[in-house]
Design a protein around this motif. Sequence first.
Motif, PDB file in Angstrom:
ATOM      1  N   SER A  53       0.813  -1.224   0.000  1.00 58.14           N
ATOM      2  CA  SER A  53       0.000   0.000   0.000  1.00 58.14           C
ATOM      3  C   SER A  53       0.846   1.274   0.000  1.00 58.14           C
ATOM      4  O   SER A  53       0.339   2.357  -0.302  1.00 58.14           O
ATOM      5  CB  SER A  53      -0.879   0.025   1.254  1.00 58.14           C
ATOM      6  OG  SER A  53      -0.051   0.092   2.413  1.00 58.14           O
ATOM      7  N   GLU A  54       2.147   1.153   0.348  1.00 51.85           N
ATOM      8  CA  GLU A  54       2.980   2.352   0.535  1.00 51.85           C
ATOM      9  C   GLU A  54       3.552   2.840  -0.804  1.00 51.85           C
ATOM     10  O   GLU A  54       3.516   2.113  -1.800  1.00 51.85           O
ATOM     11  CB  GLU A  54       4.091   2.056   1.541  1.00 51.85           C
ATOM     12  CG  GLU A  54       3.547   1.591   2.879  1.00 51.85           C
ATOM     13  CD  GLU A  54       2.530   2.570   3.469  1.00 51.85           C
ATOM     14  OE1 GLU A  54       2.951   3.588   4.021  1.00 51.85           O
ATOM     15  OE2 GLU A  54       1.310   2.308   3.359  1.00 51.85           O
ATOM     16  N   ASP A  55       4.088   4.074  -0.794  1.00 51.03           N
ATOM     17  CA  ASP A  55       4.557   4.633  -2.075  1.00 51.03           C
ATOM     18  C   ASP A  55       6.050   4.971  -2.057  1.00 51.03           C
ATOM     19  O   ASP A  55       6.475   5.919  -2.716  1.00 51.03           O
ATOM     20  CB  ASP A  55       3.714   5.852  -2.473  1.00 51.03           C
ATOM     21  CG  ASP A  55       3.946   7.058  -1.547  1.00 51.03           C
ATOM     22  OD1 ASP A  55       4.643   6.914  -0.505  1.00 51.03           O
ATOM     23  OD2 ASP A  55       3.433   8.143  -1.870  1.00 51.03           O
ATOM     24  N   SER A  62       5.694  -1.409  -4.500  1.00 47.27           N
ATOM     25  CA  SER A  62       4.526  -0.568  -4.243  1.00 47.27           C
ATOM     26  C   SER A  62       3.430  -0.890  -5.257  1.00 47.27           C
ATOM     27  O   SER A  62       3.688  -0.949  -6.460  1.00 47.27           O
ATOM     28  CB  SER A  62       4.931   0.908  -4.361  1.00 47.27           C
ATOM     29  OG  SER A  62       3.775   1.701  -4.403  1.00 47.27           O
ATOM     30  N   ARG A  64       1.338   1.020  -6.183  1.00 47.42           N
ATOM     31  CA  ARG A  64       1.028   2.249  -6.943  1.00 47.42           C
ATOM     32  C   ARG A  64       1.900   2.410  -8.180  1.00 47.42           C
ATOM     33  O   ARG A  64       1.787   3.417  -8.886  1.00 47.42           O
ATOM     34  CB  ARG A  64       1.238   3.463  -6.033  1.00 47.42           C
ATOM     35  CG  ARG A  64       0.324   3.434  -4.829  1.00 47.42           C
ATOM     36  CD  ARG A  64       0.896   4.338  -3.743  1.00 47.42           C
ATOM     37  NE  ARG A  64       0.188   4.114  -2.497  1.00 47.42           N
ATOM     38  CZ  ARG A  64      -0.606   5.003  -1.925  1.00 47.42           C
ATOM     39  NH1 ARG A  64      -0.794   6.177  -2.473  1.00 47.42           N
ATOM     40  NH2 ARG A  64      -1.201   4.710  -0.792  1.00 47.42           N
ATOM     41  N   ARG A 102       2.780  -2.607   4.732  1.00 47.11           N
ATOM     42  CA  ARG A 102       2.930  -1.348   5.482  1.00 47.11           C
ATOM     43  C   ARG A 102       3.259  -1.663   6.932  1.00 47.11           C
ATOM     44  O   ARG A 102       4.020  -0.966   7.589  1.00 47.11           O
ATOM     45  CB  ARG A 102       1.615  -0.554   5.405  1.00 47.11           C
ATOM     46  CG  ARG A 102       1.592   0.689   6.289  1.00 47.11           C
ATOM     47  CD  ARG A 102       0.191   1.277   6.377  1.00 47.11           C
ATOM     48  NE  ARG A 102       0.139   2.313   7.404  1.00 47.11           N
ATOM     49  CZ  ARG A 102       0.401   3.595   7.183  1.00 47.11           C
ATOM     50  NH1 ARG A 102       0.729   4.021   5.979  1.00 47.11           N
ATOM     51  NH2 ARG A 102       0.336   4.474   8.168  1.00 47.11           N
ATOM     52  N   SER A 166       5.334   9.280   0.917  1.00 46.51           N
ATOM     53  CA  SER A 166       4.314  10.192   1.473  1.00 46.51           C
ATOM     54  C   SER A 166       3.315   9.460   2.367  1.00 46.51           C
ATOM     55  O   SER A 166       2.523  10.086   3.045  1.00 46.51           O
ATOM     56  CB  SER A 166       3.562  10.899   0.327  1.00 46.51           C
ATOM     57  OG  SER A 166       2.675   9.982  -0.287  1.00 46.51           O
ATOM     58  N   THR A 167       3.316   8.121   2.359  1.00 45.57           N
ATOM     59  CA  THR A 167       2.244   7.380   3.040  1.00 45.57           C
ATOM     60  C   THR A 167       2.560   7.038   4.498  1.00 45.57           C
ATOM     61  O   THR A 167       1.717   6.474   5.193  1.00 45.57           O
ATOM     62  CB  THR A 167       1.927   6.089   2.250  1.00 45.57           C
ATOM     63  OG1 THR A 167       3.175   5.449   1.917  1.00 45.57           O
ATOM     64  CG2 THR A 167       1.166   6.391   0.971  1.00 45.57           C
ATOM     65  N   HIS A 168       3.778   7.282   4.924  1.00 48.37           N
ATOM     66  CA  HIS A 168       4.105   7.218   6.356  1.00 48.37           C
ATOM     67  C   HIS A 168       5.255   8.188   6.592  1.00 48.37           C
ATOM     68  O   HIS A 168       5.841   8.700   5.635  1.00 48.37           O
ATOM     69  CB  HIS A 168       4.435   5.780   6.808  1.00 48.37           C
ATOM     70  CG  HIS A 168       5.559   5.132   6.054  1.00 48.37           C
ATOM     71  ND1 HIS A 168       5.355   4.199   5.062  1.00 48.37           N
ATOM     72  CD2 HIS A 168       6.896   5.290   6.144  1.00 48.37           C
ATOM     73  CE1 HIS A 168       6.524   3.814   4.572  1.00 48.37           C
ATOM     74  NE2 HIS A 168       7.478   4.457   5.212  1.00 48.37           N
TER      75      HIS A 168
END
Length: 319
Positions: A53-55, A62, A64, A102, A166-168
Amino acid sequence: MQLTEIDAAAVREIYERPFPELAFAAIAAHRAAFDPLAIQRSTLLSIKTGGCSEDCGYCAQSARRETHVRPEPLAPIDEVVAAARAAKAEGATRFCMGAAWRGVKDGPAFERVLEMVREVSALGMESCVTLGALQPHQARALREAGLQYYNHNLDTSRDYYPQVVSTHDYDDRLETLEVARAAGLKLCCGGIIGMGESRDDRIALIAELAAMERPPESVPVNVLVPIEGTPLAERATFDPIELARTVATLRIVLPSSYIRLAAGRSAMSAELQALCFLLGANSVFAGDRLLTTENAPLDSDAALFAALGVRAEPASARH
Ligand code: SAM
Ligand code: DTB
Ligand code: SF4
């Protein structure tokens, strides 16, 4: 030298010394704490690949990004145990299992990871996992299953981190490190160089590691493996002298930690690896694969070790 408090200015003074002075101090620190002929070897296995889920802008896994990675479910226990046995037969003393999560969620997948840890420990190998963010009860369960090391990298400076992911955030990473430490786990924590960060960022990361109340026992220094389809691959800037300065400075400020020449070795010359070992790197990832990319092959490692007259550290040499 045991430094308890060290700030970026003190790290910079070391990092920016004329190279012969930096090298002399690093070699002396290495010899004072370690057998300079022994290189610890860890083998990596991706137990849950892709779909994260992280970017993180360097990462092939990822969800994404369109990369070479096809997501795979959590590996079966027997496959993991077979890989650990093979790694042990090839002389690795630590088996590191990585999941593209994540963080850990309670449930059957985590139960299976706990079983993997028990089985790897039963083989007499050191075990390490890297599963993303951890809660205290999960860290305790891992420790009870026999886990020795938790890998969780800070990756870069606090300032550069928002340009990487940006996700954590940085504090999330520090919190998990504290949770792992509180459960009695040893820490494996380092970073990546060559992803467009400045020298100041590398210095700030080293200072962050050195300032920890109990610094990590193991510090992986990854050189960015540029992955097509990831944003940081386009910013890849690798400077071998900066790598050498990073390794030498880490050796001086963290004299009793293992410093691992981690990802990126397959793109390094024998001379550059030799320089890093001389300056205090004393661990590598051994095996033909990292997580989703190729590693320096086992036979070329054997040839390099023979040419340098260094040897694989036997199991439980220090810990
Ligand atoms: N998801 C967990 C996490 O982020 O902590 C564990 C797996 S993650 C792939 C573990 C580490 O591998 C990252 O923190 C980073 O240091 C390193 N890494 C991942 N991709 C890399 C790349 N392309 N080049 C160099 N290092 C990489
Ligand atoms: C670490 O510091 N480096 C390893 C391990 N800890 C998990 C991962 C390297 C990954 C390199 C890129 C890939 O194979 O996908
Ligand atoms: Fe996910 Fe870890 Fe890759 Fe970040 S580094 S995208 S958290 S697997």
